[in-house]
Design an enzyme around this catalytic site. Structure first.
Site, mmCIF file in Angstrom:
data_model
loop_
_atom_site.group_PDB
_atom_site.id
_atom_site.type_symbol
_atom_site.label_atom_id
_atom_site.label_comp_id
_atom_site.label_asym_id
_atom_site.label_seq_id
_atom_site.Cartn_x
_atom_site.Cartn_y
_atom_site.Cartn_z
ATOM 1 N N ARG A 107 -3.112 -52.796 -19.345
ATOM 2 C CA ARG A 107 -3.564 -51.434 -19.574
ATOM 3 C C ARG A 107 -4.193 -50.824 -18.330
ATOM 4 O O ARG A 107 -3.953 -49.654 -18.008
ATOM 5 C CB ARG A 107 -4.571 -51.410 -20.735
ATOM 6 C CG ARG A 107 -4.993 -50.040 -21.203
ATOM 7 C CD ARG A 107 -3.871 -49.339 -21.947
ATOM 8 N NE ARG A 107 -3.065 -48.467 -21.105
ATOM 9 C CZ ARG A 107 -1.838 -48.080 -21.408
ATOM 10 N NH1 ARG A 107 -1.247 -48.503 -22.507
ATOM 11 N NH2 ARG A 107 -1.164 -47.279 -20.595
ATOM 12 N N LYS A 142 -11.513 -31.203 -6.403
ATOM 13 C CA LYS A 142 -11.557 -31.188 -7.873
ATOM 14 C C LYS A 142 -10.936 -32.483 -8.402
ATOM 15 O O LYS A 142 -9.825 -32.517 -8.938
ATOM 16 C CB LYS A 142 -10.843 -29.956 -8.414
ATOM 17 C CG LYS A 142 -11.566 -28.659 -8.047
ATOM 18 C CD LYS A 142 -10.817 -27.441 -8.547
ATOM 19 C CE LYS A 142 -11.559 -26.159 -8.155
ATOM 20 N NZ LYS A 142 -10.845 -24.939 -8.565
ATOM 21 N N LYS A 174 -19.240 -21.009 1.112
ATOM 22 C CA LYS A 174 -18.707 -20.284 -0.040
ATOM 23 C C LYS A 174 -19.631 -19.128 -0.410
ATOM 24 O O LYS A 174 -20.655 -18.909 0.249
ATOM 25 C CB LYS A 174 -18.514 -21.263 -1.199
ATOM 26 C CG LYS A 174 -17.512 -22.380 -0.868
ATOM 27 C CD LYS A 174 -17.418 -23.409 -1.962
ATOM 28 C CE LYS A 174 -16.719 -22.874 -3.196
ATOM 29 N NZ LYS A 174 -15.267 -22.637 -2.951
ATOM 30 N N GLU A 202 -15.113 -19.216 3.175
ATOM 31 C CA GLU A 202 -14.432 -18.562 2.068
ATOM 32 C C GLU A 202 -14.726 -17.066 2.112
ATOM 33 O O GLU A 202 -15.879 -16.655 2.147
ATOM 34 C CB GLU A 202 -14.925 -19.150 0.743
ATOM 35 C CG GLU A 202 -14.348 -18.474 -0.493
ATOM 36 C CD GLU A 202 -15.003 -18.975 -1.764
ATOM 37 O OE1 GLU A 202 -14.556 -20.017 -2.272
ATOM 38 O OE2 GLU A 202 -15.972 -18.335 -2.215
ATOM 39 N N ASP A 223 -9.779 -16.254 -0.669
ATOM 40 C CA ASP A 223 -9.972 -16.632 -2.069
ATOM 41 C C ASP A 223 -9.494 -15.563 -3.043
ATOM 42 O O ASP A 223 -9.928 -14.411 -2.986
ATOM 43 C CB ASP A 223 -11.459 -16.920 -2.307
ATOM 44 C CG ASP A 223 -11.727 -17.481 -3.681
ATOM 45 O OD1 ASP A 223 -10.985 -18.372 -4.119
ATOM 46 O OD2 ASP A 223 -12.688 -17.026 -4.324
#
Length: 287
Positions: A107, A142, A174, A202, A223
């Site tokens: 597994r 991510k 950002k 960004e 973005d």
């Protein structure tokens, strides 16, 4: 098996520790009570791991590490290499060894190959959509905690390039950084003042581009811009730094984005939303 046995896996990844922790999670305190009760101690097991759909393969050397961790004498024969695009029904690897050990590892080995091959397969689909545009596909941060190195390995097997591996290998300024710093230019100047060489900024508005470049940005992340706006932004940048389109990119939209002239397109879905590949491990009769 050590990290050296897993080609192109990132330097520093501790494969032995990953395998040990994964097996420990599955075994618990009592171990594999099913195999211990049902399978004779001296039984042998020969099986083939095969794809049930057309996929791009990733993770086979890691599967082999799971099997060999519990049966060091097991024979594991790779039938294809990671990164291969295979048809449904293709044999991926063949194993032979102690039945209890291999069934206990089954597994964990399958979970890993299914997950990584799913990422590689989705990545390959995005790469195909971008082909001919000149843009390069990037992954993102991510990723699932603890699996970043493996998931980013899988995107490479699918044909993408890795973006930042973490918070440490480049500054990425950002919108929230800009909000706290006051404006884009000030945020970039502070990063330069800290001695950071690679500064990704960004921008979500065209009017932020010039202040970022003047302050010393070395890469612009454009973005959530529509293709027409992206094309204008690329023209404004005029090759001074690489450009990256990001935000809400899908298989349906990526080609139009790539055709705007951006250097890169980054896609969080590669690791965030890839379905597991359909792969099985089935007993193979001997003789």
């Amino acid at each position: 098996m050590t990290v050296a046995d897993v080609h192109t896996l990132a330097t520093g990844f501790d494969l032995d520790a990953f395998v040990a922790a994964t097996l420990a999670e599955d075994l618990g305190e009592a171990g594999d009570i099913t195999s211990a009760a049902v399978i004779p101690a001296d039984a042998r097991f020969t099986a083939v791991m095969a794809s049930r759909d057309a996929i791009t393969v990733a993770g086979l050397p890691i599967a082999a590490a799971f099997f060999r961790a519990l049966d060091p004498s097991a024979t594991v024969e790779m039938q294809v290499e990671d990164g291969a695009a295979v048809a449904a029904g293709t044999a991926l690897l063949r194993i032979d060894g102690a039945a209890r050990a291999l069934l206990t590892a089954e597994r964990s080995a399958l979970n890993t190959v299914q997950h990584l091959s799913g990422i590689a397969t989705l990545t390959s689909a995005y790469v195909q959509r971008l082909r001919g545009t000149g843009a390069i596909l990037l992954d993102t941060r991510k990723t699932l905690p603890g699996l970043r190195v493996l998931e980013k390995y899988a995107t490479r097997m699918g044909g993408a390039q890795n973006h930042r591996m973490g918070l440490w290998d480049a500054a990425m300024i950002k919108d929230n950084h800009v909000a706290v710093a006051g404006d884009v230019g000030e945020a970039v100047r502070r990063a330069r003042g800290a001695g950071i060489g690679r500064i990704i900024v960004e921008v979500d508005r065209v009017d932020q581009i010039e202040p970022a470049l003047v302050a010393g940005a070395t890469w612009l992340l454009l973005d959530n811009m529509a293709p027409a706006v992206l094309r204008g932004a690329v023209t404004l940048v005029d090759g001074r730094v690489p450009t990256e389109a990001s935000g809400g990119v899908t298989l349906e939209t990526i080609r139009a984005i790539g055709e705007t002239g951006v250097t890169y397109v980054s896609v969080g879905r590669l690791t965030q939303s890839a379905p597991a590949a359909d792969i099985g491990l089935d007993f193979a009769a001997v003789g």
